[in-house]
Design a protein around this motif. Structure first.
Motif, short mmCIF file in Angstrom:
data_model
loop_
_atom_site.label_atom_id
_atom_site.label_comp_id
_atom_site.label_asym_id
_atom_site.label_seq_id
_atom_site.Cartn_x
_atom_site.Cartn_y
_atom_site.Cartn_z
N ILE A 49 0.84 -1.20 0.00
CA ILE A 49 0.00 0.00 0.00
C ILE A 49 0.87 1.25 0.00
O ILE A 49 0.39 2.35 -0.24
CB ILE A 49 -0.99 0.06 1.18
CG1 ILE A 49 -0.31 0.55 2.45
CG2 ILE A 49 -1.68 -1.24 1.43
CD1 ILE A 49 -1.28 1.17 3.41
N ILE A 50 2.17 1.08 0.27
CA ILE A 50 3.07 2.23 0.27
C ILE A 50 3.05 2.96 -1.07
O ILE A 50 3.28 4.16 -1.13
CB ILE A 50 4.50 1.76 0.65
CG1 ILE A 50 5.35 2.94 1.10
CG2 ILE A 50 5.18 1.03 -0.50
CD1 ILE A 50 6.66 2.55 1.72
N PHE A 51 2.72 2.24 -2.16
CA PHE A 51 2.69 2.91 -3.46
C PHE A 51 1.46 3.79 -3.65
O PHE A 51 1.38 4.53 -4.62
CB PHE A 51 2.74 1.88 -4.60
CG PHE A 51 3.93 0.98 -4.52
CD1 PHE A 51 5.20 1.50 -4.36
CD2 PHE A 51 3.77 -0.40 -4.58
CE1 PHE A 51 6.29 0.68 -4.27
CE2 PHE A 51 4.88 -1.22 -4.50
CZ PHE A 51 6.14 -0.69 -4.34
N PHE A 52 0.47 3.67 -2.77
CA PHE A 52 -0.74 4.47 -2.94
C PHE A 52 -1.05 5.32 -1.71
O PHE A 52 -1.57 6.42 -1.84
CB PHE A 52 -1.93 3.55 -3.24
CG PHE A 52 -1.63 2.60 -4.35
CD1 PHE A 52 -1.65 3.04 -5.66
CD2 PHE A 52 -1.26 1.29 -4.10
CE1 PHE A 52 -1.31 2.20 -6.70
CE2 PHE A 52 -0.92 0.44 -5.13
CZ PHE A 52 -0.95 0.89 -6.44
N HIS A 53 -0.71 4.81 -0.54
CA HIS A 53 -1.01 5.51 0.71
C HIS A 53 -0.02 6.66 0.93
O HIS A 53 -0.43 7.78 1.24
CB HIS A 53 -0.95 4.50 1.86
CG HIS A 53 -0.98 5.08 3.22
ND1 HIS A 53 -2.11 5.62 3.77
CD2 HIS A 53 0.00 5.19 4.16
CE1 HIS A 53 -1.82 6.04 5.00
NE2 HIS A 53 -0.55 5.80 5.26
N VAL A 54 1.27 6.40 0.74
CA VAL A 54 2.26 7.45 0.95
C VAL A 54 2.12 8.59 -0.06
O VAL A 54 2.14 9.75 0.34
CB VAL A 54 3.69 6.85 0.98
CG1 VAL A 54 4.73 7.94 1.13
CG2 VAL A 54 3.83 5.85 2.10
N PRO A 55 1.92 8.31 -1.37
CA PRO A 55 1.69 9.43 -2.28
C PRO A 55 0.49 10.30 -1.89
O PRO A 55 0.54 11.51 -2.09
CB PRO A 55 1.45 8.76 -3.63
CG PRO A 55 2.21 7.51 -3.55
CD PRO A 55 2.11 7.06 -2.14
N SER A 56 -0.58 9.70 -1.31
CA SER A 56 -1.72 10.54 -0.91
C SER A 56 -1.28 11.55 0.14
O SER A 56 -1.64 12.73 0.06
CB SER A 56 -2.86 9.72 -0.32
OG SER A 56 -3.07 8.57 -1.03
N SER A 57 -0.50 11.11 1.14
CA SER A 57 -0.13 12.08 2.16
C SER A 57 0.94 13.03 1.62
O SER A 57 0.98 14.20 2.02
CB SER A 57 0.33 11.39 3.44
OG SER A 57 1.21 10.37 3.15
N TRP A 58 1.73 12.56 0.70
CA TRP A 58 2.69 13.43 0.03
C TRP A 58 1.97 14.55 -0.70
O TRP A 58 2.34 15.73 -0.62
CB TRP A 58 3.53 12.57 -0.92
CG TRP A 58 4.28 13.28 -1.99
CD1 TRP A 58 4.06 13.22 -3.32
CD2 TRP A 58 5.42 14.14 -1.81
NE1 TRP A 58 4.97 13.99 -3.99
CE2 TRP A 58 5.82 14.57 -3.09
CE3 TRP A 58 6.12 14.60 -0.70
CZ2 TRP A 58 6.89 15.43 -3.29
CZ3 TRP A 58 7.19 15.46 -0.91
CH2 TRP A 58 7.56 15.85 -2.19
N LEU A 59 0.88 14.21 -1.41
CA LEU A 59 0.12 15.22 -2.13
C LEU A 59 -0.57 16.18 -1.18
O LEU A 59 -0.75 17.35 -1.50
CB LEU A 59 -0.93 14.57 -3.04
CG LEU A 59 -0.37 13.86 -4.26
CD1 LEU A 59 -1.49 13.47 -5.18
CD2 LEU A 59 0.61 14.74 -4.98
#
Lengths: 238, 48
Positions: A49-59
């Motif tokens: 999920i790091i490929f989808f969860h981390v970009p969300s908080s990055w954005l």
């Protein structure tokens, strides 16, 4: 126009590749093939999920940063378009903040046992949601355009001061369950040491393509808001 | 359901992708609504 199309095609293709890699590439104990990801202690298969969860908080961080930048721009030039750009960034930032919270909470159900733990990471993102939620209330409470834009710009500047603290600092100096917490001996710091090279490539490509997607969404959202203002002005004139 | 998901955690990744997609789709729906309203207002002004 053509250049635009290339960007959009790139977003579509790269995002599809990230989704395929994120779902289909297996996690194994000793990765040997180029498509295999390493097993991270305590995370297991759902580490992907790091490929989808981390970009969300990055954005979330990027969007709130842009809200602040355009807030400063508005205060300097008093151009209402900058306020609209700032507002579009706040809307998107809040969408991605909610996404990061919900995806994290689904993951927490299976990694930690329940949807919500008041872990430092969860508490800080909840506080962030409240801070920026109040900005929507503030904006909808003021009728005068200039006054609303000024207050919203000042608020977005002050609110952004809390963002690095809530996202980058507080969850790392406190002990907690989230990977990367102060007492985390299995998983964190995930990004630097536990990923192998191909997982890092997918991760950074995912961050990049989500950022591109964000800029596209932000451009659409802010142009719709600016158009809305223009139509309103036309209405008053006639 | 919970047992199934914890034994097959790949499906959790799928759920998370779906949630992210839903969020982006919601944004698009909102934008669509806003633009339709704008089109209607512009049309009304043209008719006046």
């Amino acid at each position: 126009m053509k250049k635009d199309l290339i960007w959009k095609a790139a977003i579509y293709l790269i995002m599809s590749m990230v989704i395929v890699a994120g779902i289909a590439f297996p996690i194994v104990e000793k990765p040997s093939a180029w498509y295999e990801f390493p097993l991270i202690m305590g995370l297991g298969e759902n580490a992907k999920i790091i490929f989808f969860h981390v970009p969300s908080s990055w954005l979330t961080v990027i969007a709130y940063l842009m809200a602040m930048v355009y807030g400063v721009k508005y205060l300097r030039k008093k151009n209402l378009e900058d306020d609209m750009k700032s507002y579009a960034a706040i809307q998107l930032g809040s969408i991605f903040c909610i996404l990061a919270t919900v995806t994290g909470s689904v993951w927490a159900k299976f990694a930690w046992g329940s949807f919500w733990h008041w872990d430092p990471r969860e508490t800080s993102i909840f506080a962030l949601l409240l801070i920026y939620g109040a900005l929507f209330a503030l904006r909808s409470a003021i009728e005068n355009d200039e006054k609303r834009a000024t207050l919203s710009a000042v608020y977005s500047i002050i609110a952004f001061i809390t963002v690095p603290f809530f996202i980058f600092i507080m969850p790392r100096i406190m002990t907690g369950l989230h990977p990367g917490s102060a007492d985390d001996s299995n998983a964190g710091p995930v990004v630097n040491f536990k990923m192998n090279a191909n997982m890092q490539v997918v991760f950074y490509v995912s961050l990049a393509v989500f950022t591109m997607l964000y800029f596209w969404m932000w451009k659409l959202g802010s142009s719709a808001l600016i158009l809305n203002e223009k139509v309103k002005k036309l209405k008053y004139r006639s | 359901m919970t047992d199934f998901l914890s034994n097959n955690s790949l499906y959790i990744v799928m759920i998370i992708v779906l949630i992210t997609w839903t969020g982006i789709f919601t944004f698009l729906m909102g934008l669509d609504k806003r633009l339709k309203k704008l089109q209607k207002e512009l049309k009304e002004q043209e008719n006046e």
